[in-house]
Scaffold this motif. Structure first.
Motif, short mmCIF file in Angstrom:
data_model
loop_
_atom_site.label_atom_id
_atom_site.label_comp_id
_atom_site.label_asym_id
_atom_site.label_seq_id
_atom_site.Cartn_x
_atom_site.Cartn_y
_atom_site.Cartn_z
N ARG A 30 116.47 51.51 50.98
CA ARG A 30 116.18 52.48 52.04
C ARG A 30 116.93 53.80 51.79
O ARG A 30 116.38 54.88 52.01
CB ARG A 30 116.58 51.91 53.40
N LYS A 31 118.16 53.69 51.35
CA LYS A 31 118.97 54.90 51.11
C LYS A 31 118.32 55.77 50.03
O LYS A 31 118.38 57.01 50.08
CB LYS A 31 120.38 54.47 50.65
N ASN A 32 117.66 55.14 49.07
CA ASN A 32 117.10 55.88 47.93
C ASN A 32 115.57 56.00 47.98
O ASN A 32 114.93 56.24 46.97
CB ASN A 32 117.53 55.19 46.64
N GLN A 33 115.03 55.81 49.20
CA GLN A 33 113.57 55.90 49.39
C GLN A 33 112.83 55.00 48.41
O GLN A 33 111.79 55.34 47.84
CB GLN A 33 113.05 57.34 49.26
N GLY A 34 113.41 53.81 48.19
CA GLY A 34 112.84 52.87 47.24
C GLY A 34 112.05 51.76 47.91
O GLY A 34 111.63 51.89 49.07
N THR A 35 111.87 50.67 47.20
CA THR A 35 111.06 49.54 47.66
C THR A 35 111.91 48.28 47.68
O THR A 35 112.64 48.00 46.73
CB THR A 35 109.86 49.34 46.71
N PHE A 36 111.79 47.54 48.76
CA PHE A 36 112.53 46.29 48.94
C PHE A 36 111.53 45.14 48.89
O PHE A 36 110.58 45.09 49.66
CB PHE A 36 113.29 46.30 50.26
N VAL A 37 111.76 44.19 47.97
CA VAL A 37 110.83 43.10 47.71
C VAL A 37 111.44 41.78 48.17
O VAL A 37 112.62 41.52 47.92
CB VAL A 37 110.51 43.03 46.19
N LEU A 38 110.63 40.94 48.81
CA LEU A 38 111.06 39.58 49.16
C LEU A 38 110.36 38.59 48.25
O LEU A 38 109.13 38.59 48.14
CB LEU A 38 110.73 39.25 50.62
N ARG A 39 111.15 37.76 47.59
CA ARG A 39 110.62 36.77 46.65
C ARG A 39 111.18 35.40 47.00
O ARG A 39 112.40 35.25 47.17
CB ARG A 39 111.00 37.18 45.23
N ILE A 40 110.34 34.41 47.10
CA ILE A 40 110.77 33.05 47.42
C ILE A 40 110.83 32.25 46.12
O ILE A 40 109.81 32.00 45.48
CB ILE A 40 109.80 32.37 48.41
N GLU A 41 112.04 31.86 45.72
CA GLU A 41 112.23 31.19 44.44
C GLU A 41 112.15 29.67 44.66
O GLU A 41 113.16 28.99 44.82
CB GLU A 41 113.56 31.62 43.81
N ASP A 42 110.90 29.17 44.65
CA ASP A 42 110.64 27.80 45.05
C ASP A 42 110.26 26.89 43.88
O ASP A 42 109.49 25.96 44.04
CB ASP A 42 109.52 27.77 46.10
N THR A 43 110.84 27.16 42.70
CA THR A 43 110.52 26.32 41.54
C THR A 43 111.17 24.95 41.61
O THR A 43 110.76 24.03 40.89
CB THR A 43 110.95 27.00 40.22
N ASP A 44 112.18 24.78 42.46
CA ASP A 44 112.80 23.46 42.64
C ASP A 44 111.88 22.67 43.58
O ASP A 44 112.09 22.62 44.80
CB ASP A 44 114.20 23.60 43.23
N LEU A 45 110.87 22.04 42.99
CA LEU A 45 109.82 21.41 43.80
C LEU A 45 110.34 20.24 44.62
O LEU A 45 109.78 19.92 45.67
CB LEU A 45 108.68 20.95 42.88
N GLU A 46 111.41 19.59 44.18
CA GLU A 46 111.94 18.44 44.90
C GLU A 46 112.68 18.86 46.16
O GLU A 46 112.65 18.15 47.17
CB GLU A 46 112.87 17.63 44.00
N ARG A 47 113.35 20.01 46.13
CA ARG A 47 114.18 20.43 47.26
C ARG A 47 113.55 21.49 48.13
O ARG A 47 113.93 21.66 49.29
CB ARG A 47 115.53 20.93 46.74
N SER A 48 112.61 22.26 47.61
CA SER A 48 111.98 23.32 48.39
C SER A 48 111.04 22.73 49.44
O SER A 48 110.28 21.82 49.14
CB SER A 48 111.20 24.27 47.47
N THR A 49 111.11 23.26 50.65
CA THR A 49 110.27 22.74 51.73
C THR A 49 109.62 23.88 52.50
O THR A 49 110.17 24.98 52.59
CB THR A 49 111.10 21.92 52.73
N PRO A 50 108.44 23.64 53.09
CA PRO A 50 107.80 24.66 53.94
C PRO A 50 108.69 25.05 55.12
O PRO A 50 108.68 26.21 55.55
CB PRO A 50 106.52 23.96 54.41
N GLU A 51 109.46 24.07 55.63
CA GLU A 51 110.35 24.37 56.76
C GLU A 51 111.41 25.39 56.36
O GLU A 51 111.77 26.27 57.15
CB GLU A 51 111.02 23.08 57.25
#
Length: 464
Positions: A30-51
């Protein structure tokens, strides 16, 4: 164009350490008029949950950190990762390793017995003049990155300064598992490259991952982002914060009656500062923020200071907004604010006295229902002579033609003079009788808000 990202793993709640990382990444964009990206790193298929994914998205919404792109999910990008793995294999920067788990366990045990640092011995790494055995049947290979054997990896960290690792200390990292699924450190590299991330701002528990990721980026001839590793947040005892001992989830703080802007304000001050400023808005933080002002040292979470800061934000908050926030809490206690005075008016009177929204709701309840006073307060302030005095004062209240704090206040001094008492001998019994507590704001303002009929009903009911 500045591009930052917040990349949590959905394996649990949204940790406040993660919120601070998101805050600093968001503010820098925001300070630099840039872009902020949200990325969900869900490659751990055993532990990652929709919840957990939902908890992250809900937490980001609650604290008010809006993202410009995403959320992107790594599990939706597997084809891209496999494409880059094939690129590294073709260029000679990666290779297949057929070691079984038993072989690796035996190698580790042998190295530990010799007092050596456990590491893969590169037995399947192709080198000039080296003859590799035939791949064993029935053993699905992993893919390993071919880490340079000499030289070093160094970068100027935006928070910690110059950091350098010797390549000989690094292993040949597995970038694809036997089933072909890519591993965390590899996916991060491809994501940051594809998403044109210019600044990777993350916790300093990732420092050891950075040289591995830089080596992969260099093998791909990809540009290197600026790295900034944020120091750890410790609890008041100087230990790493844990769910067992500390409130560490965003959900915990919401349940404790914390305002999101107070949480962000406090997290901003953990490891960063702007002079002696303690209380400030999110807009001010963005205006002042610079990575060079982030401390490389760990910070301690001080609950007393945090609650003080939350109290300041409650005082500054719009009363109508506070009313909307505590209405559900009052409903849980069986209180309908529409049955009494305007809730925002009540909040305006009592909010100076509280440090959290739960306490604010509790402070409002006696305006809408009769609270049973403590036996000790009744014994101390409502003896027989006090009850009789309250009956006489109720008659004066009933005679008022205007019902407001000023009119009520004008009764106090003449009544105390006539009764030969001090104000405390009127105010305390009045509070206990009408409010069920000795702790209230100015009693004339309280009575004015509760309303004439209700005040007289409570005084009559209590005396009966």
């Amino acid at each position: 164009m500045i591009r930052t990202r917040f990349a949590p793993s959905p394996t649990g709640f949204l940790h406040i350490g993660g919120v601070r990382t998101a805050l600093f990444s968001w503010a820098y964009a925001r300070k630099n008029q840039g872009t902020f990206v949200l990325r969900i790193e869900d490659t751990d298929l055993e532990r990652s949950t929709p919840e957990s994914v939902k908890a992250i998205l809900d937490g980001m919404h609650w604290v008010g950190l809006d993202y410009d792109e995403g959320p992107f999910y790594q599990t939706q990008r597997f084809d891209r990762y496999k494409e880059v793995i094939q690129q590294l294999l073709a260029s000679g920067h990666a290779y297949y390793c057929y070691c079984s788990k038993d072989e690796l366990d035996a190698l580790r045990a042998e190295q530990e017995a010799k007092g050596e640092k456990p590491r893969y011995d590169r037995r399947w790494r192709p080198e000039q003049g080296k003859t590799l055995p035939a791949p064993p049947e029935g053993v699905p290979p992993v893919v390993r990155f071919k880490t340079p054997l000499t030289g070093s990896v160094a970068w100027d960290d935006a928070v910690k300064g110059r950091i350098e690792f010797q390549n000989e200390e690094l292993d040949d990292l597995i970038i694809a598992r036997p089933d072909g699924s890519p591993t965390y450190n590899f996916c991060v590299v491809v994501d940051d490259w594809d998403m044109n991330i210019t600044h990777v701002i993350r916790g300093d528990d990732h420092v050891n991952n950075t040289p591995r990721q830089i080596n992969i980026l260099q093998a791909l001839n990809a540009p290197l982002p600026v790295y900034g590793h944020l120091p750890m947040i410790l609890n008041e005892d100087g230990q790493k914060m844990s769910k067992r001992r500390d409130a560490v989830s965003v959900v915990d703080y919401a349940a404790k009656g914390i305002l999101p802007e107070a949480l962000l304000n406090y997290l901003a001050r953990l490891g960063w500062g702007h002079g002696d400023d303690e209380f400030f808005s999110l807009e001010q933080f963005v205006e002042w923020f610079d990575l060079k002002d982030v401390s490389p040292s760990a910070s301690r979470f001080n609950n007393e200071k945090f609650l003080w800061l939350n109290a300041q934000h409650i005082k500054a908050a719009d009363n109508l907004r506070l009313a909307q926030l505590i209405a559900p809490k009052l409903a849980e206690a069986g209180i309908d604010p529409s049955s009494g005075p305007c809730l925002s008016d009540v909040i305006a009177l009592v909010k100076e006295r509280v440090q959290d929204l739960n306490a604010l709701a509790a402070e409002c309840d006696y305006f809408y229902k009769t609270r049973e006073p403590a036996a000790a307060d009744v014994e101390k302030h409502l003896a027989d002579d006090s009850k009789a005095r309250m009956a006489r004062f109720a008659e004066q209240l009933a005679a008022l033609t205007e019902w407001n704090a000023e009119a009520i206040h004008h009764l106090f001094k003449p009544f105390c003079t006539a009764e030969g008492i001090k104000m405390g001998q009127l105010g305390m019994p009045l509070r206990v009788l009408v409010c069920g507590t000795t702790q209230t704001p100015s009693v004339d303002a309280v009575l004015a808000l509760i309303g004439k009929d209700e005040v007289l009903r409570r005084m009559g009911q209590a005396q009966a």
